[in-house]
Every structure is written in C-alpha cells, then in structure tokens.
Write an enzyme that holds these catalytic residues in place. Structure first.
Site, mmCIF file in Angstrom:
data_model
loop_
_atom_site.group_PDB
_atom_site.id
_atom_site.type_symbol
_atom_site.label_atom_id
_atom_site.label_comp_id
_atom_site.label_asym_id
_atom_site.label_seq_id
_atom_site.Cartn_x
_atom_site.Cartn_y
_atom_site.Cartn_z
ATOM 1 C CB SER A 1 2.442 -2.065 -14.526
ATOM 2 O OG SER A 1 2.505 -2.725 -13.296
ATOM 3 C CD GLN B 1 1.694 -9.884 -11.613
ATOM 4 O OE1 GLN B 1 0.492 -9.670 -11.503
ATOM 5 N NE2 GLN B 1 2.624 -9.031 -11.202
ATOM 6 C CE1 TYR C 1 -4.823 -10.065 -4.806
ATOM 7 C CE2 TYR C 1 -2.994 -9.048 -5.975
ATOM 8 C CZ TYR C 1 -4.324 -9.054 -5.606
ATOM 9 O OH TYR C 1 -5.162 -8.048 -6.034
ATOM 10 C CG LEU D 1 1.498 7.177 -7.739
ATOM 11 C CD1 LEU D 1 1.232 8.152 -6.608
ATOM 12 C CD2 LEU D 1 0.364 7.236 -8.758
ATOM 13 N N GLY E 1 1.479 1.849 -15.153
ATOM 14 C CA GLY E 1 0.156 1.303 -15.350
ATOM 15 C C GLY E 1 -0.835 2.362 -15.778
ATOM 16 N NE ARG E 2 -3.861 4.668 -10.391
ATOM 17 C CZ ARG E 2 -3.207 3.955 -9.479
ATOM 18 N NH1 ARG E 2 -1.893 3.787 -9.600
ATOM 19 N NH2 ARG E 2 -3.835 3.413 -8.462
#
Length: 364
Positions: free
Chosen positions: A22, A100, A182, A301, A323-324
């Site tokens: 991500s 992105q 955004y 998640l 991501g994480r």
C-alpha cells in the site's frame, strides 16, 4: 496455485500475484524531492514478494503536499529524483511499481506525524490550503480557500502533468487518490463540499470534478496503461458517503476507463467511527466489485497470509493491499508464499533462503 499467488492482468500490465504494498507516506522528502531514504525504503519493498509496490501519495503541486516532508512530482527536479528511485528499484527488485498521485486540499500544510500532525504554526512556514469549500477539517486547522475557476483548472492540469511525468519515469501504473479526506474526497463528501455551483449539491454533482480530473488523466495516458483510483467505501459517519455512493462512483469510473479501484474509508470527518477489526473494509470492496463490475483492491488491517488469501479466494477483491504488515516485515510476500505453499520471485542473492532449497524452512 493459491488465489493470492495467481497472476492478474490490469490493462496491459500483468502482476505476478495479488499482493500490493500500500502507498505509505514517509514524510521524508525535501521540498518534494525523493532522497536516500526512498531508495532504501522502496528498494527493500521492491524485493518484498509483492506483485506491486505503490509509491506513497505524491503531490501534483507544492500546495498539495500534506507536510513539508511529502513527495512531489511537479517539476524537473522532483521528476529526476523519482526517476532515480524507479531505476534503482527496477534494476534490483522484482515487483512492478505504481505511484499514487494526490492533492491534500484542506488537509495540507500540517506537521509530520512524529512532530504532532497538527496544522503548521506561523513559525513553521505554513501555506494557504484550498478545498471545495472554506471549511476547516477540524478545530485548530487552517481554513482553506474555496477553489475558484483558476484553481480548478490549475489542479486538473497539475494532475495531468504529473501523470505524464510518471509515465516518462517508467512507473508501471498510476492510481489517483480520491479518499482519506484529501482533495478529491473533499469534493465527493457532503461533509466538506458545500458548493452551490456545478460541483456541489447532489451526489452526482459532487462526483463531477473528480471525474473530470480522472478523465483528463485517462486521456493523457497511453492506450492500455493501467489506471486506478483509491475511493471511499464509507465515510463511517452519519450523513457521509455510504457504500451505495461508492458503487455509483466506481461505475462512473469504469465508464471513463479506470481499470480498478482500491476501496478504503474515513479521513474526511474527524468524528468518523470505523468498525476497526481484521480486514474490516473487505466487505466494501466486495460490494463495489459485485455491483460496479470493476476490479477492486481491499485494504485495512489485512495482516496474515490466511486473511489475504481468504479475501481473494472468496471473491471479495481482486487484490489486497498491506501497509503496516510490510513495515513490520519487508519480506511479508516471501512469508506468505511459504505459509501458503506458493512461490514468489526473489533476487538470486537471496535464493538460498527459498523453501525449495532450504529444508529448514519447513520446520518453522
């Protein structure tokens, strides 16, 4: 072959597997320019076992940066720096590379997260933010200037110019950020868009400006070049964007030539209350995929190989973004392949660690 490790074609691009790193802001650029941190960070992730690595939200103009540390792609210097990163990653890694493109709108001009994440103070070189309407994101945030025609035109041109630069650099795909509060999300959500012109009011009208930007990007790209959009599946707040709105937007995106959407949520309303839990947004991706007839990417998640495999195998999404998990384990894709009994590319210098040539891996 597992579902997660099956190939997928998007436009003229074929991914080795359905795993995506991500886009994750690093807040480490200098005046929008990538540096050694991005070489190290993205160079590692290019050898993560993921089919696709998406470079963090990259501003299409200086005022579109979230913070002073955000990447940009709006002039020759920012283009040259990113070109060096892309060249390095492609020479040393196996993953395809995407970028992105983004504009932070009213959430621009703020501190890096580890500096507090608040709006920049007078001594921190803040800049004037813009948005659909002159509504601050939250108490203590800058009040943005409502965009006038010159702003609307400039931001469209900035997105198109950044897209052309991304193609010239050698990125394999582009995704446009229309989520997380955004600028394009600000047009889409009734929480932030109170305009009384053609770009405000009904859900259809609020889509109009983001669709105009994305259509202009599509027209500027080569035939078959993959284009995606990160969209909001739910604002997770009463009165905001709902899953049905996401389906309608995704349908319109498909009609103008968008190849896939990444379905996420929240970010536009400070009182949002998402139901946090494992793969908690996969159901949103599933609804959009089923009802809009477009490829989707799930995010939120997703941490374990079993979770990622289930999302794809059960038809909830065509891709999963993590991501994480990749920050915690930059070789998460290798781990997933081992757990699921699959294979994924890795550099020859690391081949001795592959399960097929290291019997010890089977004992773990």
């Amino acid at each position: 072959m597992t579902a997660l490790f099956s190939p997928l074609s998007i436009g003229n691009l074929t991914l080795e597997n359905r795993i995506v790193v991500s886009p994750m802001c690093q807040y480490s650029a200098v005046d929008g320019v990538a540096n050694e941190w991005h070489l190290a960070h993205l160079g590692t992730l290019a050898n993560s076992g993921a089919g696709l690595v998406v470079v963090e939200a990259t501003a299409v103009e200086p005022a579109g940066r979230i913070s002073h540390g955000d990447l940009g792609l709006y002039d020759d210097e920012t283009q040259k720096a990113l070109a060096d990163v892309v060249s390095f990653c492609k020479k040393s890694g196996n993953s395809r590379l995407g970028i992105q493109l983004a504009h932070a709108g009213r959430k621009a001009s703020c501190q890096r997260p580890w500096e507090g994440g608040a709006a920049l103070g007078a001594a921190e070189a803040p800049w004037q933010t813009i948005a659909p309407s002159a509504l601050a994101f939250a108490d203590g945030w800058h009040v943005p200037a409502a965009m006038q025609q010159a702003d609307l035109d400039r931001v469209i041109e900035a997105h198109v110019a950044a897209a052309r630069r991304a193609v010239a650099i050698g990125f394999d795909m582009i995704e446009v950020h229309a989520a997380h509060g955004y600028l394009l999300h600000q047009f889409l959500s009734p929480f932030s868009n109170r305009r009384e012109d053609e770009y405000g009011g009904s859900s259809e009208a609020r889509m109009r400006y983001p669709l105009k930007i994305i259509a202009a990007i599509r027209a500027a790209l080569p035939d078959g070049y993959p284009l995606g959009v990160r969209i909001t599946g739910s604002d997770w707040a009463e009165g905001g964007i709902q899953p049905e709105d996401a389906v309608a937007f995704a349908q319109r995106l498909r009609e103008i030539g968008v190849d896939f959407v990444c379905v996420t949520g929240a970010g536009v309303a400070p009182n949002a209350a998402p139901p946090i839990g494992p793969a908690y947004q996969a159901g949103l991706a599933e609804k959009v995929r089923r009802e809009a007839g477009i490829k989707t990417r799930a995010v939120g998640l997703i941490a374990s190989p079993a979770q990622a495999e289930a999302v794809v195998a059960e038809g909830k999404a065509d891709l999963v973004a993590l991501g994480r998990a990749f920050l915690d384990n930059p070789h998460w894709g290798w781990e997933a392949a081992r757990v699921l009994g699959a294979e994924t590319a890795r550099p020859p210098q690391y081949q001795r660690a592959a399960p097929s040539v290291w019997p010890g891996a089977a004992w773990l």
